[in-house]
Design a protein around this motif. Structure first.
Motif, PDB file in Angstrom:
ATOM      1  N   LEU A 115       0.833  -1.193   0.000  1.00 42.80           N
ATOM      2  CA  LEU A 115       0.000   0.000   0.000  1.00 42.80           C
ATOM      3  C   LEU A 115       0.871   1.247   0.000  1.00 42.80           C
ATOM      4  O   LEU A 115       1.793   1.358   0.816  1.00 42.80           O
ATOM      5  N   ALA A 116       0.585   2.156  -0.928  1.00 40.03           N
ATOM      6  CA  ALA A 116       1.256   3.451  -0.923  1.00 40.03           C
ATOM      7  C   ALA A 116       0.951   4.134   0.407  1.00 40.03           C
ATOM      8  O   ALA A 116      -0.094   3.874   1.027  1.00 40.03           O
ATOM      9  N   ARG A 117       1.845   4.981   0.849  1.00 39.65           N
ATOM     10  CA  ARG A 117       1.679   5.646   2.143  1.00 39.65           C
ATOM     11  C   ARG A 117       0.322   6.349   2.251  1.00 39.65           C
ATOM     12  O   ARG A 117      -0.373   6.241   3.252  1.00 39.65           O
ATOM     13  N   SER A 118      -0.081   7.053   1.192  1.00 38.47           N
ATOM     14  CA  SER A 118      -1.358   7.773   1.226  1.00 38.47           C
ATOM     15  C   SER A 118      -2.541   6.817   1.373  1.00 38.47           C
ATOM     16  O   SER A 118      -3.524   7.132   2.044  1.00 38.47           O
ATOM     17  N   VAL A 119      -2.448   5.637   0.778  1.00 39.87           N
ATOM     18  CA  VAL A 119      -3.512   4.638   0.888  1.00 39.87           C
ATOM     19  C   VAL A 119      -3.577   4.105   2.319  1.00 39.87           C
ATOM     20  O   VAL A 119      -4.664   3.940   2.884  1.00 39.87           O
ATOM     21  N   PHE A 120      -2.408   3.863   2.912  1.00 45.18           N
ATOM     22  CA  PHE A 120      -2.391   3.394   4.303  1.00 45.18           C
ATOM     23  C   PHE A 120      -2.980   4.458   5.230  1.00 45.18           C
ATOM     24  O   PHE A 120      -3.721   4.137   6.163  1.00 45.18           O
ATOM     25  N   TYR A 121      -2.693   5.726   4.966  1.00 49.69           N
ATOM     26  CA  TYR A 121      -3.278   6.804   5.774  1.00 49.69           C
ATOM     27  C   TYR A 121      -4.805   6.808   5.644  1.00 49.69           C
ATOM     28  O   TYR A 121      -5.518   7.042   6.622  1.00 49.69           O
ATOM     29  N   GLU A 122      -5.314   6.544   4.441  1.00 53.86           N
ATOM     30  CA  GLU A 122      -6.766   6.471   4.270  1.00 53.86           C
ATOM     31  C   GLU A 122      -7.355   5.334   5.109  1.00 53.86           C
ATOM     32  O   GLU A 122      -8.408   5.496   5.735  1.00 53.86           O
ATOM     33  N   LEU A 123      -6.671   4.184   5.111  1.00 55.25           N
ATOM     34  CA  LEU A 123      -7.137   3.067   5.937  1.00 55.25           C
ATOM     35  C   LEU A 123      -7.111   3.447   7.415  1.00 55.25           C
ATOM     36  O   LEU A 123      -8.034   3.118   8.165  1.00 55.25           O
ATOM     37  N   ALA A 124      -6.038   4.112   7.828  1.00 51.56           N
ATOM     38  CA  ALA A 124      -5.938   4.534   9.228  1.00 51.56           C
ATOM     39  C   ALA A 124      -7.110   5.444   9.607  1.00 51.56           C
ATOM     40  O   ALA A 124      -7.633   5.358  10.723  1.00 51.56           O
ATOM     41  N   ASN A 125      -7.539   6.292   8.673  1.00 50.81           N
ATOM     42  CA  ASN A 125      -8.695   7.161   8.938  1.00 50.81           C
ATOM     43  C   ASN A 125      -9.996   6.375   9.057  1.00 50.81           C
ATOM     44  O   ASN A 125     -10.948   6.821   9.684  1.00 50.81           O
ATOM     45  N   MET A 126     -10.055   5.187   8.446  1.00 54.08           N
ATOM     46  CA  MET A 126     -11.244   4.337   8.523  1.00 54.08           C
ATOM     47  C   MET A 126     -11.207   3.396   9.732  1.00 54.08           C
ATOM     48  O   MET A 126     -12.184   2.719  10.020  1.00 54.08           O
ATOM     49  N   ALA A 127     -10.072   3.322  10.419  1.00 59.35           N
ATOM     50  CA  ALA A 127      -9.860   2.324  11.473  1.00 59.35           C
ATOM     51  C   ALA A 127     -10.840   2.491  12.631  1.00 59.35           C
ATOM     52  O   ALA A 127     -11.267   3.597  12.958  1.00 59.35           O
ATOM     53  N   GLU A 128     -11.142   1.349  13.216  1.00 61.23           N
ATOM     54  CA  GLU A 128     -12.005   1.304  14.396  1.00 61.23           C
ATOM     55  C   GLU A 128     -11.512   0.195  15.311  1.00 61.23           C
ATOM     56  O   GLU A 128     -10.717  -0.652  14.897  1.00 61.23           O
ATOM     57  N   PRO A 129     -11.984   0.180  16.562  1.00 56.33           N
ATOM     58  CA  PRO A 129     -11.540  -0.866  17.497  1.00 56.33           C
ATOM     59  C   PRO A 129     -11.926  -2.262  17.010  1.00 56.33           C
ATOM     60  O   PRO A 129     -12.926  -2.437  16.311  1.00 56.33           O
ATOM     61  N   GLY A 130     -11.126  -3.236  17.414  1.00 55.18           N
ATOM     62  CA  GLY A 130     -11.351  -4.629  17.034  1.00 55.18           C
ATOM     63  C   GLY A 130     -12.652  -5.178  17.563  1.00 55.18           C
ATOM     64  O   GLY A 130     -13.258  -4.638  18.485  1.00 55.18           O
ATOM     65  N   PRO A 131     -13.102  -6.314  17.006  1.00 50.97           N
ATOM     66  CA  PRO A 131     -14.396  -6.889  17.387  1.00 50.97           C
ATOM     67  C   PRO A 131     -14.427  -7.443  18.810  1.00 50.97           C
ATOM     68  O   PRO A 131     -15.496  -7.617  19.373  1.00 50.97           O
ATOM     69  N   ASP A 132     -13.265  -7.704  19.379  1.00 51.05           N
ATOM     70  CA  ASP A 132     -13.211  -8.276  20.719  1.00 51.05           C
ATOM     71  C   ASP A 132     -13.178  -7.218  21.807  1.00 51.05           C
ATOM     72  O   ASP A 132     -12.974  -7.534  22.975  1.00 51.05           O
ATOM     73  N   GLY A 133     -13.330  -5.951  21.411  1.00 49.70           N
ATOM     74  CA  GLY A 133     -13.318  -4.875  22.388  1.00 49.70           C
ATOM     75  C   GLY A 133     -11.934  -4.551  22.916  1.00 49.70           C
ATOM     76  O   GLY A 133     -11.799  -3.833  23.901  1.00 49.70           O
ATOM     77  N   ASP A 134     -10.899  -5.063  22.251  1.00 51.13           N
ATOM     78  CA  ASP A 134      -9.537  -4.770  22.701  1.00 51.13           C
ATOM     79  C   ASP A 134      -9.071  -3.440  22.088  1.00 51.13           C
ATOM     80  O   ASP A 134      -9.854  -2.730  21.469  1.00 51.13           O
ATOM     81  N   ASP A 135      -7.811  -3.129  22.271  1.00 48.65           N
ATOM     82  CA  ASP A 135      -7.285  -1.852  21.787  1.00 48.65           C
ATOM     83  C   ASP A 135      -6.760  -1.919  20.357  1.00 48.65           C
ATOM     84  O   ASP A 135      -6.207  -0.950  19.858  1.00 48.65           O
ATOM     85  N   THR A 136      -6.925  -3.052  19.682  1.00 42.17           N
ATOM     86  CA  THR A 136      -6.438  -3.193  18.315  1.00 42.17           C
ATOM     87  C   THR A 136      -7.308  -2.390  17.364  1.00 42.17           C
ATOM     88  O   THR A 136      -8.529  -2.535  17.368  1.00 42.17           O
ATOM     89  N   LEU A 137      -6.678  -1.549  16.550  1.00 45.89           N
ATOM     90  CA  LEU A 137      -7.402  -0.805  15.530  1.00 45.89           C
ATOM     91  C   LEU A 137      -7.221  -1.495  14.183  1.00 45.89           C
ATOM     92  O   LEU A 137      -6.157  -2.028  13.883  1.00 45.89           O
ATOM     93  N   GLY A 138      -8.284  -1.473  13.385  1.00 48.57           N
ATOM     94  CA  GLY A 138      -8.219  -2.102  12.073  1.00 48.57           C
ATOM     95  C   GLY A 138      -9.402  -1.692  11.224  1.00 48.57           C
ATOM     96  O   GLY A 138     -10.164  -0.795  11.584  1.00 48.57           O
ATOM     97  N   VAL A 139      -9.527  -2.368  10.088  1.00 52.40           N
ATOM     98  CA  VAL A 139     -10.610  -2.070   9.148  1.00 52.40           C
ATOM     99  C   VAL A 139     -11.367  -3.350   8.812  1.00 52.40           C
ATOM    100  O   VAL A 139     -10.824  -4.454   8.899  1.00 52.40           O
ATOM    101  N   TRP A 140     -12.620  -3.172   8.426  1.00 55.64           N
ATOM    102  CA  TRP A 140     -13.470  -4.278   7.987  1.00 55.64           C
ATOM    103  C   TRP A 140     -13.575  -4.259   6.469  1.00 55.64           C
ATOM    104  O   TRP A 140     -13.620  -3.201   5.852  1.00 55.64           O
ATOM    105  N   SER A 141     -13.636  -5.450   5.875  1.00 55.25           N
ATOM    106  CA  SER A 141     -13.959  -5.578   4.456  1.00 55.25           C
ATOM    107  C   SER A 141     -14.553  -6.958   4.235  1.00 55.25           C
ATOM    108  O   SER A 141     -13.964  -7.970   4.640  1.00 55.25           O
TER     109      SER A 141
END
Length: 152
Positions: A115-141
């Motif tokens: 992923l180009a840096r700008s694309v990774f930044y876009e993903l980071a802007n979409m990030a939300e907490p993990g499904p287990d309620g932990d502190d892991t941030l990520g994206v759904w698809s």
């Protein structure tokens, strides 16, 4: 044959500048089980030395409402479109010394796009907490959660 980390293609020390030729070659890349990447034609098989990944994801688009069922579509530098999900995972590797992230998405047959840096930044802007309620941030698809950070 070589593919440099910046996505440029080289043959016998010279850069291949014809975009149509590079796109044609990219369509016949194959990844073997041992991880080596080959250019495979009906008449020959040539090893391709890849510095990082054979493709670069230069754009990401979100289809659907921003929830677990959204689909993230990635466009590569060579015109491939891949939909992240169970068959095309997003993964983030981390440099052991610096901790710097190196994000990838599978394009096809084990071949990845960095992923180009700008694309990774876009993903980071979409990030939300993990499904287990932990502190892991990520994206759904396509119903799959992809962590974007290291486990602490």
């Amino acid at each position: 044959m070589e593919i440099h980390a910046d996505g440029s293609w080289w043959h016998e020390g010279g850069r291949i500048n014809r975009e149509a030729l590079v796109k044609l070659f990219s369509r016949i890349l194959k990844r073997e089980e041992d991880g080596r990447i080959w250019l495979v034609t009906p008449y020959e098989k040539v090893i391709v030395h890849v510095e990082d990944a054979p493709f670069i994801a230069v754009r990401v688009d979100r289809a659907g409402e921003p929830d677990r069922e959204q689909t993230l579509a990635f466009l590569t530098n060579l015109g491939d479109v891949t939909l992240a999900g169970p068959d095309a995972p997003i993964r983030v590797a981390f440099d052991e010394e610096t901790g710097e992230p190196a994000p990838y998405v599978e394009v096809r047959g084990g071949l990845e796009a960095k992923l180009a840096r700008s694309v990774f930044y876009e993903l980071a802007n979409m990030a939300e907490p993990g499904p287990d309620g932990d502190d892991t941030l990520g994206v759904w698809s396509q119903g799959v959660f992809f962590p974007l950070m290291q486990e602490l």
